[in-house]
Scaffold this active site. Sequence first.
Site, PDB file in Angstrom:
ATOM      1  N   THR A  14       0.804  -1.227   0.000  1.00 56.49           N
ATOM      2  CA  THR A  14       0.000   0.000   0.000  1.00 56.49           C
ATOM      3  C   THR A  14       0.836   1.276   0.000  1.00 56.49           C
ATOM      4  OG1 THR A  14      -1.746  -1.147   1.139  1.00 56.49           O
ATOM      5  CG2 THR A  14      -1.743   1.225   1.377  1.00 56.49           C
ATOM      6  N   ASP A  57       2.044  -7.449  -4.091  1.00 59.39           N
ATOM      7  CA  ASP A  57       1.268  -7.426  -2.851  1.00 59.39           C
ATOM      8  C   ASP A  57       1.956  -8.427  -1.920  1.00 59.39           C
ATOM      9  OD1 ASP A  57      -1.940  -6.854  -1.937  1.00 59.39           O
ATOM     10  OD2 ASP A  57      -0.831  -8.433  -0.903  1.00 59.39           O
ATOM     11  N   SER A  58       2.153  -8.038  -0.695  1.00 58.71           N
ATOM     12  CA  SER A  58       2.988  -8.882   0.169  1.00 58.71           C
ATOM     13  C   SER A  58       2.344 -10.209   0.538  1.00 58.71           C
ATOM     14  CB  SER A  58       3.411  -8.117   1.425  1.00 58.71           C
ATOM     15  OG  SER A  58       2.377  -8.083   2.372  1.00 58.71           O
ATOM     16  N   SER A  59       1.069 -10.396   0.197  1.00 65.53           N
ATOM     17  CA  SER A  59       0.454 -11.714   0.427  1.00 65.53           C
ATOM     18  C   SER A  59       1.115 -12.758  -0.469  1.00 65.53           C
ATOM     19  CB  SER A  59      -1.038 -11.678   0.112  1.00 65.53           C
ATOM     20  OG  SER A  59      -1.621 -10.612   0.785  1.00 65.53           O
ATOM     21  N   THR A  89       2.100  -4.339   4.420  1.00 65.81           N
ATOM     22  CA  THR A  89       2.024  -4.580   5.862  1.00 65.81           C
ATOM     23  C   THR A  89       1.599  -6.009   6.198  1.00 65.81           C
ATOM     24  OG1 THR A  89      -0.253  -3.770   5.902  1.00 65.81           O
ATOM     25  CG2 THR A  89       1.492  -2.176   6.411  1.00 65.81           C
ATOM     26  N   ASP A  90       0.857  -6.653   5.272  1.00 65.71           N
ATOM     27  CA  ASP A  90       0.256  -7.942   5.636  1.00 65.71           C
ATOM     28  C   ASP A  90       1.268  -8.989   6.096  1.00 65.71           C
ATOM     29  OD1 ASP A  90      -2.169  -6.864   5.097  1.00 65.71           O
ATOM     30  OD2 ASP A  90      -2.409  -7.777   3.119  1.00 65.71           O
ATOM     31  N   THR A 280       3.322 -19.470  22.435  1.00 65.01           N
ATOM     32  CA  THR A 280       1.964 -19.246  22.939  1.00 65.01           C
ATOM     33  C   THR A 280       1.085 -18.507  21.928  1.00 65.01           C
ATOM     34  OG1 THR A 280       0.618 -18.198  24.657  1.00 65.01           O
ATOM     35  CG2 THR A 280       2.743 -17.167  24.192  1.00 65.01           C
ATOM     36  N   GLN A 281      -0.209 -18.825  21.976  1.00 64.13           N
ATOM     37  CA  GLN A 281      -1.174 -18.094  21.135  1.00 64.13           C
ATOM     38  C   GLN A 281      -1.449 -16.716  21.699  1.00 64.13           C
ATOM     39  OE1 GLN A 281      -4.870 -20.257  20.927  1.00 64.13           O
ATOM     40  NE2 GLN A 281      -3.877 -22.123  20.260  1.00 64.13           N
ATOM     41  N   CYS A 282      -1.079 -16.490  22.964  1.00 62.56           N
ATOM     42  CA  CYS A 282      -1.359 -15.185  23.578  1.00 62.56           C
ATOM     43  C   CYS A 282      -0.509 -14.112  22.916  1.00 62.56           C
ATOM     44  CB  CYS A 282      -1.032 -15.213  25.073  1.00 62.56           C
ATOM     45  SG  CYS A 282      -2.059 -16.366  25.983  1.00 62.56           S
TER      46      CYS A 282
END
Length: 345
Positions: A14, A57-59, A89-90, A280-282
């Site tokens: 972007t 696109d960074s995807s 940014t993705d 961790t997912q946290c």
Amino acid sequence: MRKPKILIIYTGGTIGMRRDANGTLVPFDFNSIEEEFPSVRQLNVDIEVDKKMTPIDSSNVTPERWAELARIIRDNYEACDGFVVLHGTDTMSYTASALSFMLENLAKPVVFTGSQIPMGIMRTDGRENLITAIEIAASRRSDGSPMVPEVSLYFQNRLMRANRTSKLSAEALNAFDSCNYPPLAEVGVNIFFNDDDIIRPSAETAREPLRISEQMDENVVIVKLFPGITERTLRSMFAIEGLKGAVLETFGTGNAPTEEWFLETLAEAIGRGITIVDVTQCRSGAVDMQLYETGLRLKKIGVVCGRDMTSEAAVTKLMWLLGKKLPKSDFLRELSKPLRGEFAE
Ligand code: ASP
């Protein structure tokens, strides 16, 4: 003192978008950066713009693109004092984490940035992100050495260690955070560098030439646990042909089900040579495999503790270390210690 020379590498995303005469969003030509943003001239910096990378696109980013980026930095390393990488940014945290490992003996700043609103839109956040990233890449200490000689990510007033970041918002302008490590610099009217939190290369490392290790092994997977995950699902993930490493996103401080089928599946995978790293997912906090029986059982079967590493850092570190084809004991030793400040000891 000679003006610092900064190479801007636009990889896509972007930040590089502007409106053409018809109002369509098209990639911006960074070669005309000084005409476009006359304020850049006040920075007292020599700007060069890379012409090799085609914007995407960074995807769509791949380890091959990471290697291409690493090669551009290596090829310009002697001639430049710092690098600003403009990235979508993705997946910016993945690319920036990967580069933090691939660039060995780094002693110059590599600052990643991007934007949530295209450069060609009035309210863009890209202009400030770009100008400040250049200023940071060019900042020197009184002895002439670079202020931030590591791979970092600048976004909305904060400079963070790249391999500590994650994109946490698809909407907010402060899209990135480094939940487990303080910012390397905070930006308001002035730029305040948090000197004690910045890694500086030893005199020995600074004398070494920059080396890049481009080989990333893609035979890895990220497995996020959730209540209800079945034996069939887990077994099929670990049965992927050629799989060599897995990042296991566990609950809380690194906990996982203690059911026999669960532990057996992981133990069998480890027996087949697959390395499993527990993160961790946290958003913040660390894995402590000693705290509960649930974590302890993972440790006993040989799961590696990822401490407070992000998944982005864990998966790119695995790819990079696997790519080095080290003997297993060296591989595990390198995996278990912080190499670029990616986790707390
Ligand atoms: N899809 C874009 C990209 O990552 C989004 C952005 O740049 O913010 O390339």
